[in-house]
Design an enzyme around this catalytic site. Structure first.
Site, PDB file in Angstrom:
ATOM      1  CB  VAL A  13      -0.929   0.034   1.235  1.00  0.00           C
ATOM      2  CG1 VAL A  13      -1.932   1.174   1.121  1.00  0.00           C
ATOM      3  CG2 VAL A  13      -1.642  -1.283   1.414  1.00  0.00           C
ATOM      4  CG  ASP A  14       1.658   5.524  -2.299  1.00  0.00           C
ATOM      5  OD1 ASP A  14       2.855   5.652  -2.023  1.00  0.00           O
ATOM      6  OD2 ASP A  14       0.919   6.490  -2.578  1.00  0.00           O
TER       7      ASP A  14
END
Length: 665
Positions: A311-312
């Site tokens: 996940v960014d």
């Protein structure tokens, strides 16, 4: 005439006519007066129900495809030839009923697409030469002003240029609560005004609207085959001819033509052929209703295998808009408002990315920060020196204070260090020669980020990794709030790609979640690329394997959970189909199962498979659907007017941190 034509085109017309002829034949045969007439009526029933079957089989055979219709057609014609009129009529009648029911229930599984088409607006009210003109929604011209009144459907994608109101965006994002709209906000075609009055400048019309792109995407996705479906299609291509050969061999060996014809009917792989596509259609349809666009059956099947999610941070776990989180007052003669006000006046002439956060905070507290400073001198890498309203104001990091004779610089450095350790970006504020205070700025963590991580684990994901170009201290603060399993900080875009590749090398099926251009390499490399907040983004809708139309992070675990349920549903359907065919074949070979009974059970198995798939259309309560709102920003410090009180971070889940040098925040 129109009524007759309409009735003939009805899916139930053929079964009804065939059934009526069968009933009439049975009555006549029961009376025992004119058996010939009864037999003629029975053959007529078989012809009425079987004509379409024979035509379809002939067309398929011409295309070198041996399908289910051919098995039924051969069995029915053979039954008529050997005088088994009742069997011929019963088989074709039951097959016709099964086809009608199959069509009806398949249409039901495509209900999500039908609902999307139904919400497409037909008309729009535009302002032309100062007059309100009603036109077709497709006739609106880009840039025109469209009026959205209470209760009306929004006919275009656009930007609000006047008025205020609330829109129901469930058809686009899957969210049930109306969303307030004011000047500058975006609106989407197909949403419905629940209150207020809006003036909207059209930015997307007709096929260029978000709704049109969604409909097109769902149409394509529901027709895209999963790997398992491709395998089953190949299996059926061999299975059907094998049943034909088996029937011929059994007929020649036993000299029992009825037994051979019964094997043809019993061996129909109808439930097997439909077992997978009906689940895929239902699963993708359910997802579309909830604002989750899945590219096709193959990606739905892959999503069910996801074991790691990368996940960014910025714009995904966080909102992507820095805000002031702390104002630490170090000068006893000043207040919080004084520190924030002087900082705002100084930042009014700055181009620093965080200046907007300070100005917004000052204005939200009604502080006077209007106008520009008399002079602004940037100090690269350290901060700015500003002259405003007769005072010199310094804003920057501890290195800036070394260049100037500042009172209490040590206390400012301690406060700035404490904020940095808490994951804030500290900005020391100096008024003339005295430290006024320190302001902490941080990107706000999404309210549902922690719940998303929890739900991902509940959905079967083993590892959640946060990727960011930010510094490790900031990344760890976000990790403490969200509970991710691992943190990779100070990453460049190519570093994110390397992380995804490394996870895949460890045997994980990886989903990458991002929303920016810098995430593109990792999104393309991951097994499943997930685009966040795709509503209105044509590129995201068309290119992402999964597109979450809204900004609700909980849609991600919901999508994975739905994918797993869909694959389980496919397996259940395959098992039902294979068990039914096996038992029927054994029943025929061992005796006791007739052609008509076999066809009845076969059609029942088809319906069971379809009804089982339709369960996917129901909303599932396995994962949270509402945002978790307990946490918003990293809970590391308390802001006071007189000093700083550090708070101990005790994350529920210890996150492993890996730092790659050379990254940029």
């Amino acid at each position: 005439m129109t009524t007759i034509h309409s009735w003939m085109n009805n899916r139930w017309a053929i079964p009804a006519a065939s059934g009526a002829l069968i009933i009439a034949a049975l009555v006549i045969l029961q009376l025992g007066t004119i058996d010939l007439l009864g037999n003629i009526l029975m053959v007529a029933a078989a012809v009425v129900a079987g004509a379409h079957i024979v035509i379809t089989a002939a067309r398929a055979l011409w295309a070198r495809v041996i399908g289910i219709d051919l098995l039924v057609a051969v069995a029915a014609i053979g039954a008529v030839v050997i005088g088994q009129y009742w069997e011929a009529a019963a088989v074709t009648f039951l097959f016709a009923i099964g086809h009608a029911l199959e069509t009806a229930t398949l249409n039901k599984t495509r209900s999500a697409l039908a609902e999307l088409v139904a919400v497409a607006p037909d008309v729009a009210i535009t302002l032309r030469d100062g007059e309100q003109v009603e036109v077709a929604a497709t006739a609106v011209i880009l840039g025109e002003t469209v009026l959205i009144k209470n209760g009306a459907k929004v006919p275009v994608d656009g930007e609000v240029i006047g008025g205020a109101g609330a829109l129901d965006e469930a058809s686009i994002t899957g969210e049930s609560m109306p969303v307030e709209k004011v000047t500058g906000d975006r609106v989407f075609a197909g949403t419905v005004a629940r209150s207020g009055f809006l003036q909207v400048r059209a930015t997307g019309v007709g096929a260029d609207t978000t709704l049109a792109r969604i409909i097109h995407r769902v149409e394509d996705a529901q027709d895209t085959k999963a790997k398992t479906q491709v395998f089953m299609d190949r299996f059926s291509a061999w299975y059907t001819p094998a049943i034909l050969v088996l029937a011929i061999v059994v007929g020649l060996f036993t000299q029992d033509i009825v037994l051979a014809l019964t094997l043809l009917v019993i061996g129909c792989p109808g439930a097997l052929v439909i077992s997978i596509p009906v689940s895929i259609v239902a699963g993708i349809g359910r997802a579309a209703k909830d604002g989750i666009l899945i590219k096709g059956g193959e990606f739905l099947e892959t999503s069910a295998k996801i074991t790691a999610v990368a996940v960014d941070k910025t714009g995904t776990l966080t909102i992507g808009r820095p805000r002031v989180t702390d104002v630490v007052v170090l000068n006893p003669d000043l207040t919080r408002s004084d520190v924030l006000g002087w900082a705002g006046r100084a930042e009014a002439g700055s181009e620093h990315p965080l200046s907007r956060a300070i100005l917004d905070a000052a204005r939200s507290e009604s502080l006077d920060v209007a106008g520009l400073p008399e002079a602004t001198e940037p100090v690269p890498g350290k901060g700015i020196v500003v002259t405003t309203r007769g005072h010199r104001v310094l804003i920057g990091n501890p290195a800036l204070l070394v260049q100037y004779p500042i009172i209490d610089a040590y206390a400012a450095t301690l406060a700035a260090t404490a904020l940095a350790e808490a994951g804030r970006t500290p900005m020391i504020v100096v008024l003339d020669d005295t430290v006024a205070g320190v302001i902490g700025v941080a990107d706000e963590v999404r309210a549902d980020a922690a719940q998303m991580v929890s739900d991902l684990h509940a959905a079967g994901v083993k590892r959640v990794v946060m990727l960011t170009g930010d510094a490790p201290l900031v990344a760890n603060a976000v990790a403490a709030v969200t509970g991710v399993d691992e943190v990779r900080a100070s990453l460049l875009p190519e570093d994110k790609l390397d992380v995804v590749v490394a996870l895949q090398a460890e045997g994980y099926v990886v989903a990458m979640v991002g929303d920016g251009v810098n995430d593109a390499p990792a999104l393309a490399t991951a097994n499943i690329g997930v685009a966040m907040g795709a509503a209105g983004s044509a590129v995201a809708v068309e290119t992402a394997d999964i597109a979450l139309m809204g900004d609700n992070l909980l849609k991600l675990p919901e999508a994975i959970s739905l994918a797993r349920r869909t694959v389980n549903n496919m397996r259940q359907n395959i098992a039902i189909a294979l068990i039914t065919v096996t038992l029927l074949l054994l029943g025929v070979l061992l005796g006791g199962v007739t052609m008509s009974i076999g066809m009845l059970v076969h059609e029942a198995s088809v319906l069971i498979v379809i009804v089982n798939a339709m369960r996917l259309l129901r909303r599932h309560g396995g994962v949270s659907s509402a945002p978790h709102t307990n946490t918003t920003t990293p809970p590391a410090t308390r802001s006071t007017d007189r000093g700083l009180t550090p708070a101990t971070i005790r994350p529920d889940r210890a996150a492993t941190t890996t730092t790659t040098t050379g990254g940029t925040p």
